[in-house]
Design a protein around this motif. Structure first.
Motif, PDB file in Angstrom:
ATOM      1  N   ASN A  89      44.902   3.684  96.837  1.00  0.00           N
ATOM      2  CA  ASN A  89      45.590   3.754  95.393  1.00  0.00           C
ATOM      3  C   ASN A  89      45.428   5.131  94.821  1.00  0.00           C
ATOM      4  O   ASN A  89      44.530   5.848  95.213  1.00  0.00           O
ATOM      5  N   CYS A  90      46.222   5.430  93.791  1.00  0.00           N
ATOM      6  CA  CYS A  90      46.100   6.985  92.938  1.00  0.00           C
ATOM      7  C   CYS A  90      44.765   6.482  92.289  1.00  0.00           C
ATOM      8  O   CYS A  90      44.254   5.422  92.043  1.00  0.00           O
ATOM      9  N   ARG A  91      44.261   7.891  91.735  1.00  0.00           N
ATOM     10  CA  ARG A  91      43.016   7.750  91.046  1.00  0.00           C
ATOM     11  C   ARG A  91      42.704   7.042  89.654  1.00  0.00           C
ATOM     12  O   ARG A  91      41.824   6.481  89.758  1.00  0.00           O
ATOM     13  N   GLY A 141      46.768   2.549 109.374  1.00  0.00           N
ATOM     14  CA  GLY A 141      47.826   2.363 108.560  1.00  0.00           C
ATOM     15  C   GLY A 141      47.288   2.594 107.219  1.00  0.00           C
ATOM     16  O   GLY A 141      46.084   2.555 107.007  1.00  0.00           O
ATOM     17  N   LEU A 142      48.337   2.491 106.325  1.00  0.00           N
ATOM     18  CA  LEU A 142      48.123   2.681 104.684  1.00  0.00           C
ATOM     19  C   LEU A 142      48.587   1.543 104.425  1.00  0.00           C
ATOM     20  O   LEU A 142      49.821   1.016 104.446  1.00  0.00           O
ATOM     21  N   THR A 143      47.818   0.879 103.338  1.00  0.00           N
ATOM     22  CA  THR A 143      48.255  -0.117 102.583  1.00  0.00           C
ATOM     23  C   THR A 143      48.199   0.085 100.957  1.00  0.00           C
ATOM     24  O   THR A 143      47.112   0.189 100.336  1.00  0.00           O
ATOM     25  N   ILE A 144      49.417   0.793 100.503  1.00  0.00           N
ATOM     26  CA  ILE A 144      49.476   1.267  99.253  1.00  0.00           C
ATOM     27  C   ILE A 144      49.552   0.217  98.245  1.00  0.00           C
ATOM     28  O   ILE A 144      50.617  -0.264  98.218  1.00  0.00           O
ATOM     29  N   ALA A 145      48.481   0.000  97.539  1.00  0.00           N
ATOM     30  CA  ALA A 145      48.842  -1.403  96.750  1.00  0.00           C
ATOM     31  C   ALA A 145      47.395  -1.421  95.617  1.00  0.00           C
ATOM     32  O   ALA A 145      46.460  -1.070  96.142  1.00  0.00           O
ATOM     33  N   PRO A 146      47.749  -1.895  94.497  1.00  0.00           N
ATOM     34  CA  PRO A 146      49.180  -2.478  94.172  1.00  0.00           C
ATOM     35  C   PRO A 146      49.913  -1.266  93.609  1.00  0.00           C
ATOM     36  O   PRO A 146      49.054  -0.674  92.619  1.00  0.00           O
ATOM     37  N   ILE A 147      50.802  -0.953  93.722  1.00  0.00           N
ATOM     38  CA  ILE A 147      51.508   0.104  93.282  1.00  0.00           C
ATOM     39  C   ILE A 147      51.929  -0.347  91.711  1.00  0.00           C
ATOM     40  O   ILE A 147      52.475  -1.351  91.334  1.00  0.00           O
ATOM     41  N   MET A 148      51.549   0.804  90.940  1.00  0.00           N
ATOM     42  CA  MET A 148      51.799   0.544  89.364  1.00  0.00           C
ATOM     43  C   MET A 148      52.461   1.670  88.739  1.00  0.00           C
ATOM     44  O   MET A 148      51.892   2.684  88.929  1.00  0.00           O
ATOM     45  N   PRO A 149      53.592   1.399  87.967  1.00  0.00           N
ATOM     46  CA  PRO A 149      54.244   2.488  87.377  1.00  0.00           C
ATOM     47  C   PRO A 149      53.569   3.103  86.130  1.00  0.00           C
ATOM     48  O   PRO A 149      53.846   3.125  84.699  1.00  0.00           O
ATOM     49  N   LEU A 150      52.356   3.714  86.312  1.00  0.00           N
ATOM     50  CA  LEU A 150      51.456   4.382  85.382  1.00  0.00           C
ATOM     51  C   LEU A 150      52.242   5.642  84.680  1.00  0.00           C
ATOM     52  O   LEU A 150      53.119   6.040  85.422  1.00  0.00           O
ATOM     53  N   PRO A 151      51.409   5.844  83.495  1.00  0.00           N
ATOM     54  CA  PRO A 151      52.161   7.110  82.970  1.00  0.00           C
ATOM     55  C   PRO A 151      51.845   8.230  83.967  1.00  0.00           C
ATOM     56  O   PRO A 151      50.758   8.302  84.689  1.00  0.00           O
ATOM     57  N   ASP A 152      52.849   9.005  84.253  1.00  0.00           N
ATOM     58  CA  ASP A 152      52.637  10.166  85.201  1.00  0.00           C
ATOM     59  C   ASP A 152      52.526   9.616  86.692  1.00  0.00           C
ATOM     60  O   ASP A 152      51.881  10.384  87.650  1.00  0.00           O
ATOM     61  N   TRP A 153      52.934   8.631  87.024  1.00  0.00           N
ATOM     62  CA  TRP A 153      52.671   7.874  88.355  1.00  0.00           C
ATOM     63  C   TRP A 153      53.238   8.673  89.427  1.00  0.00           C
ATOM     64  O   TRP A 153      52.534   8.800  90.424  1.00  0.00           O
ATOM     65  N   ARG A 154      54.178   9.428  89.179  1.00  0.00           N
ATOM     66  CA  ARG A 154      54.879  10.395  90.304  1.00  0.00           C
ATOM     67  C   ARG A 154      53.814  11.534  90.724  1.00  0.00           C
ATOM     68  O   ARG A 154      53.398  11.691  91.854  1.00  0.00           O
ATOM     69  N   ALA A 155      53.003  12.100  89.810  1.00  0.00           N
ATOM     70  CA  ALA A 155      52.057  13.144  90.066  1.00  0.00           C
ATOM     71  C   ALA A 155      50.930  12.297  90.634  1.00  0.00           C
ATOM     72  O   ALA A 155      50.197  13.013  91.482  1.00  0.00           O
ATOM     73  N   HIS A 156      50.354  11.255  90.006  1.00  0.00           N
ATOM     74  CA  HIS A 156      49.328  10.734  90.520  1.00  0.00           C
ATOM     75  C   HIS A 156      49.547  10.268  91.878  1.00  0.00           C
ATOM     76  O   HIS A 156      48.712  10.321  92.956  1.00  0.00           O
ATOM     77  N   TYR A 157      50.727   9.381  92.322  1.00  0.00           N
ATOM     78  CA  TYR A 157      50.744   9.163  93.563  1.00  0.00           C
ATOM     79  C   TYR A 157      51.205  10.183  94.844  1.00  0.00           C
ATOM     80  O   TYR A 157      50.982  10.241  95.948  1.00  0.00           O
TER      81      TYR A 157
END
Length: 396
Positions: A252-254, A285-301
């Protein structure tokens, strides 16, 4: 760099120092630094040591139960032998005390009969089988909250040999991969991490190494699958696996991994472990989870996907998949999680979500349709651009 409250280092680049691919001309260890900043060296694997270990009489009657006890003895961990097959002494005076006791306890038991009859596990795999139940990590969005009954004790199953022997009758059955033209190349798939994290427990049990060996020797189109938030892959590198085991790393993102995944390996260490297994020929494989629409999520992900691209750079014959799972919760899981983590910052506001019903009528709260569409289109586009070799198995 500083440790946060969970003991996780923060304020460092999400980059990883990884070994070069075998065909690199120099033969030297050349760190990949595609991201800004100096890539930190992956630290020794994080290992959980339970404060209390108990074993039931039924478990000690099993060969693998005795193997686990012997393994723990070599680690200097004492095992309390129970007089009956019922676990006791876990509950405390408060919910928080019960949680703390349970999360620090390992129980060696025999699997309940209901677990021996396999269940479909769409969209991940044809069948689910369990070698353990419970997890020592402290993820504030824990998937097990509300799914398992009683205090969250980690139970490992001593009847491993019988569990593995019982899988043969399910080969060629199922509908997720066995009869799906898009995923038929995976064969009959068996998911072994629904209710636990294998790498959190492998050094204590040896169960998943034996499962990898079992699938490697299975002369049929089958695949063992498991996912992890840990990085302790030493016992799997060099192990004959015949390409029959796909190991996925949950990432997941930081803002999520550093604040909500206590007790787990750092994401850079997970990606270094993914690379080691990929270089050893494992499908990964990658399990990208749980994806969350945090502030600035595009930059983080975007930072996360950049780190993944760096980690797999130069891996020959890379077999990489991605499973994309958005955050959701049920009324029951919300209640449990708030009891476990009363100060969590995890968003669980029903007014911001869409209400949905599962297969059996259970209520769950997911992101609104517009948000889901925006997230999905971004991930599909960015994965295709940054990791063109990666196959997306599903979005949910």
């Amino acid at each position: 760099m500083r440790p946060n409250a969970e003991g996780v280092d923060v304020d460092e680049p999400l980059a990883v120092d990884v070994p070069p691919a075998p065909h690199d001309a120099s033969g030297e260890r050349v760190p990949i630094r595609q991201l800004a900043g100096l890539a930190p060296v992956a630290r020794p694997a994080r290992r959980w040591t339970p404060r209390r270990v108990v074993a039931t009489p039924a478990a000690l009657d099993q060969p693998h139960g005795r193997r686990i006890v012997e393994r723990l003895a070599t680690l200097g961990i004492e095992v309390e032998r129970l007089r009956s097959n019922r676990l006791a002494g876990v509950r405390g005076d408060t919910e928080r005390e019960t949680y703390a006791r349970a999360k620090s306890t390992l129980a060696i038991v025999v699997s309940p009969p209901s677990r021996r009859k396999l269940q479909p596990i769409a969209p991940s795999a044809d069948w689910r089988f369990d070698l353990a139940e419970g997890c020592p990590a402290h993820c504030q969005y824990c998937y097990l909250a509300g799914s398992l009954s009683g205090p969250p004790v980690t139970r490992v199953y001593a009847d491993l040999d019988e569990i593995l022997a019982g899988l043969a009758g399910y080969a060629g059955q199922g509908t997720v991969t066995s009869r799906n033209p898009r995923r038929a190349g995976e064969g009959t798939t068996f998911e072994a991490s629904c209710y636990t994290d294998p790498l959190a427990l492998e050094h204590l049990t040896g169960s998943w190494r034996r499962a990898v060996e079992h699938f490697a020797g299975w002369d049929a189109p089958v695949q063992l699958r498991w996912t992890t938030k840990y990085a302790d892959v030493d016992s799997f590198v060099g192990l004959p696996h015949a390409g029959h085991t796909r190991v996925r790393f949950s990432v997941n993102c930081r803002p999520v991994s550093e604040r909500m995944e206590g007790g787990t390996a750092r994401v850079p260490d997970r990606l270094a472990a993914l690379r080691r297994l990929a270089l050893d020929g494992y499908p990964v494989g990658l399990t990208i989870a749980p994806i969350m629409p945090l502030p600035d999520w595009r930059a983080h992900y975007g930072e996360l996907l950049g780190a993944v691209a760096a980690a797999v750079d130069g891996v020959p014959d890379l077999d990489l998949t991605a499973e994309l799972i958005t955050h959701r919760f049920t009324p029951g899981s919300k209640e449990v999680l708030l009891g476990w983590y009363p100060r969590t910052k995890l968003e669980m506001d029903e007014t911001l979500r869409s209400r949905r019903h599962g297969r059996f009528g259970a209520v769950k709260y997911v992101y609104p349709r517009d948000t889901m569409t925006e997230l999905r289109s971004w991930f599909e586009r960015e994965l295709a651009d940054r990791l063109p070799a990666c196959r997306i198995l599903y979005w949910t």
